[in-house]
Scaffold this motif. Structure first.
Motif, short mmCIF file in Angstrom:
data_model
loop_
_atom_site.label_atom_id
_atom_site.label_comp_id
_atom_site.label_asym_id
_atom_site.label_seq_id
_atom_site.Cartn_x
_atom_site.Cartn_y
_atom_site.Cartn_z
N GLU A 269 -48.53 6.16 4.81
CA GLU A 269 -49.23 6.68 4.21
C GLU A 269 -47.99 8.06 3.75
OE1 GLU A 269 -53.05 10.07 4.63
OE2 GLU A 269 -52.34 9.14 6.88
N ALA A 273 -47.87 8.68 -0.48
CA ALA A 273 -47.69 9.85 -1.41
C ALA A 273 -46.99 9.54 -2.33
CB ALA A 273 -48.26 11.02 -0.24
N ARG A 302 -56.42 2.38 -0.05
CA ARG A 302 -55.24 2.22 -0.89
C ARG A 302 -53.71 1.92 -0.54
NH1 ARG A 302 -53.30 7.23 0.81
NH2 ARG A 302 -54.53 7.47 3.01
N ARG A 454 -52.17 13.07 9.21
CA ARG A 454 -51.14 12.92 8.39
C ARG A 454 -50.77 11.71 9.41
NH1 ARG A 454 -46.78 15.49 4.20
NH2 ARG A 454 -48.77 14.42 3.28
#
Length: 524
Positions: A269, A273, A302, A454
């Motif tokens: 993740e 980002a 994603r 997160r």
């Protein structure tokens, strides 16, 4: 190479690859690269250095430092001398490092410059530690590994035998008692699962010629160590980061043209980002392996959109030699209920669900997940009772509650042992509760994991104060600093008059989690 001719010890693997592909890159880390021939030669030299200090068969040799070429060199050197590698989490405090080195009777320790202060703090009190060598010292430093290797020359070492049952690694994992336990793994732990997959023609966890594999998990973690050894066994290139930083991971994947990677979902993740990561970025990746927790559907969506590669989940533990259950790429479909599953057992591995009396449960019923694997540990170091509680009739009790579905998929429902996973790091409540209880104002504490967008989970503490005493969250945070590694320190607190307990007095952490995770209600 057929299964029958495949080396089954770490020293056998590096010798084989040095003969087969001497000029192929074995490890790339922080601007340094070594070929298989160089890794074989340098691990020979390091093994001679260890023997010169008195290290022999069964000796424990520690490594305290960030990821480096020298870490893998030491792993093979230990195998060649018959010694056992003890990788130490560099995020731990001096007190925690002291316990691991003391409990393991570590005789020699390799350390990088950054962690020399920790060693200086604990060394005098360790009765068995007779040698400390700095891995990144200049060539003229007599206490540096480089200088010691230069002094021994290029003589080939008489390597240890080929017994795949002999211990080679001792990884420390905390338990419900709060004290880290040494999981002793034999050579076979790094070979049996791969051999079974080859025998069954499965490509769930596959390697292709020319693969360059990012090992995002640290080498002190069973996931990082086992993944690296699988890569060496396949003769591909291991690409390491001194420590995981998402921007560095993205840069290295692009610069080194990385084709496969192992990360925790939280690491993935963070990488997605990064400003440099848009659709079509990191186009060399063909497969991402992850573990520690299931992947969220939004994160998978994603990742598939940006990376357009295969995903593979692994489930296991240090006690099982890591790989036990796999959710293969074909099951990573957005919207599929299988995304909530841990996966199916690898060939040669069995999974069953047991009730509290150790009796197998039928499909769909929730109990403790138990695994029977040829890669399992030899046992906990000097803890026969704990070993007997964890390994029963060859079955490893995972400490997780779950069930099997009709297709043999393992579904993890909860944690029997209340372990918390923070960005891939295992955190055990009892250790933190014990540390909190040492504060003079604390009468008791219960620590639980809460969902975190997160990090996967965050650490929360419910605290009961002694009558008439006062302490706030900041007081407790400051108290724990230096006593626990930063990732173990609770990020949130609440205070109560009592902790929920069952009739026998055991803290009901599950009740606290349920209460804190329940949706807020409003009245009007």
């Amino acid at each position: 190479m057929t299964t029958s001719t495949r080396p089954r010890t770490l020293q056998g693997v590096i010798a084989h690859q040095a003969r087969l592909r001497p000029d192929h890159q074995a490890v790339v880390c922080a601007g340094q690269a070594v070929t298989y021939a160089e890794l074989h030669r340098d691990s020979d030299r390091t093994a001679q250095v260890l023997r010169a200090t008195g290290v022999g068969s069964g000796s424990r040799v520690g490594y305290l430092g960030k990821e480096s070429v020298q870490y893998w060199e030491l792993a093979f050197a230990c195998a060649k001398t018959g010694a056992v590698l003890v990788p130490v989490n560099w995020r731990l405090t001096a007190q925690e490092v002291d316990h691991i080195l003391r409990d393991s009777d570590t005789e020699a320790l390799l350390v990088d410059e950054e962690h020399l202060p920790v060693v200086a703090e604990v060394r005098a009190g360790l009765p068995t530690l007779h040698t400390v060598l700095r891995v990144d010292a200049p060539a003229d430093d007599p206490d540096g590994l480089m200088a010691r290797k230069a002094a021994v020359g290029d003589d080939t070492i008489d390597a240890a035998g080929d017994d795949d049952e002999s211990p080679v690694v001792q990884i420390y994992t905390s338990g419900t008692s709060g004290l880290p336990k040494g999981v002793v793994l034999p050579h076979r732990s790094f070979f049996n699962v791969a051999e079974a997959m080859d025998a069954h023609g499965l490509d769930w966890f596959d390697w292709k010629p020319g693969d360059r594999s990012l090992c995002g998990l640290p080498g002190f973690h069973i996931g990082g160590l086992s993944y690296g050894m699988q890569a060496f066994n396949a003769g591909v290139t291991v690409v390491s980061l001194p420590a995981f930083i998402s921007s560095d991971a993205v840069r290295v994947i692009e610069e080194e043209r990385v084709t496969t990677a192992i990360v925790a979902p939280a690491m993935l993740e963070l990488m997605l980002a990064e400003p440099a990561v848009g659709r079509g970025a990191l186009s060399t990746l063909r497969k991402v392996v992850y573990g520690g927790s299931p992947i969220g559907e939004d994160l998978l969506r994603r990742a598939l959109d940006v990376l357009d590669c295969d995903f593979l989940q692994i489930y296991g533990s240090s006690e099982t030699g890591n790989f036990a259950v796999c959710l293969p790429p074909a099951d990573h479909v957005v919207g599929s209920p299988l995304l909530r599953a841990a996966g199916r057992p690898y060939p040669g591995i069995e999974v069953r669900i047991e009730d509290q009396d150790g009796k197998p449960l039928p499909v769909g019923e929730v109990g403790e997940i138990c695994v029977r694997t040829p890669a399992r540990m030899l046992g906990y170091w000097r803890l026969p009772e704990a070993t007997a509680q964890t390994v029963v009739d060859g079955w490893v009790r995972m400490g997780d509650a779950g069930c099997l579905d009709e297709d043999g998929y393992v579904h993890v429902r909860d944690r029997v042992n209340d372990m918390i996973i923070v960005a891939g790091e295992n955190v055990y409540p009892a250790e933190i509760e014990d540390a909190l209880a040492r504060h003079p104002a604390v009468a008791g504490a219960a620590v639980v994991g809460l969902p975190h967008e997160r990090w996967g989970e965050s650490v929360h503490a419910r605290v009961v104060l002694e009558p008439g005493q006062r302490a706030g969250a900041r007081d407790l945070l400051l108290f724990l600093r230096g006593r626990l590694a930063d990732f173990k320190i609770p990020t949130s607190y609440d205070f109560a008059e009592a902790l929920p307990r069952n009739p026998s007095g055991k803290i009901l952490r599950r009740a606290i989690r349920a209460e804190l995770s329940a949706p807020a209600t409003t009245t009007g």
